[in-house]
Write an enzyme that holds these catalytic residues in place. Sequence first.
Site, mmCIF file in Angstrom:
data_model
loop_
_atom_site.group_PDB
_atom_site.id
_atom_site.type_symbol
_atom_site.label_atom_id
_atom_site.label_comp_id
_atom_site.label_asym_id
_atom_site.label_seq_id
_atom_site.Cartn_x
_atom_site.Cartn_y
_atom_site.Cartn_z
ATOM 1 C CE1 TYR A 62 -15.276 -44.426 3.179
ATOM 2 C CE2 TYR A 62 -17.557 -45.139 3.342
ATOM 3 C CZ TYR A 62 -16.329 -45.192 2.724
ATOM 4 O OH TYR A 62 -16.143 -46.016 1.648
ATOM 5 C CD1 TRP B 145 -11.991 -41.169 -3.305
ATOM 6 C CD2 TRP B 145 -13.321 -39.380 -3.281
ATOM 7 N NE1 TRP B 145 -13.147 -41.520 -2.645
ATOM 8 C CE2 TRP B 145 -13.981 -40.436 -2.622
ATOM 9 C CE3 TRP B 145 -13.965 -38.150 -3.390
ATOM 10 C CZ2 TRP B 145 -15.245 -40.294 -2.067
ATOM 11 C CZ3 TRP B 145 -15.234 -38.024 -2.849
ATOM 12 C CH2 TRP B 145 -15.853 -39.088 -2.188
ATOM 13 C CE1 TYR C 189 -16.821 -49.748 -5.153
ATOM 14 C CE2 TYR C 189 -16.472 -47.595 -6.129
ATOM 15 C CZ TYR C 189 -16.128 -48.554 -5.207
ATOM 16 O OH TYR C 189 -15.103 -48.318 -4.323
ATOM 17 C CG HIS D 72 -18.691 -42.603 0.143
ATOM 18 N ND1 HIS D 72 -17.687 -42.402 1.070
ATOM 19 C CD2 HIS D 72 -18.122 -43.204 -0.919
ATOM 20 C CE1 HIS D 72 -16.565 -42.889 0.582
ATOM 21 N NE2 HIS D 72 -16.793 -43.374 -0.624
#
Length: 106
Positions: free
Chosen positions: A18, A76, A41, A22
């Site tokens: 993860y 995604w 964000y 990112h």
Amino acid sequence: MQRVCFLLKVRQDRLEEYRERHAAVWPEMLEALSATGWRNYSLFLREDGLLVGYLETEDFAAAQAGMEATEVNARWQRQMAPLFESLDGARPDEAMKPLTEVFHLA
């Protein structure tokens, strides 16, 4: 401007993957987020897999709908779904349920 916070749970055995994904978000995904109104964000990940997301937008429902309409988001979400716990068949972006804000110091 709406401030939106949500929680998700990343599988503990997939935390490193993860983080890696990112660290290299696809440029077309970043462009789509910006174009559909996602601002400021941020994602925060705890070692037990708790993921806290925060964003600002003029209209969260419209920002979600805008992303829903993009092909890059579909790709995604398909790739990210196996990294999460408890989605109950939903995509990660569908499982983002905003928390109720109870305090804010401006």
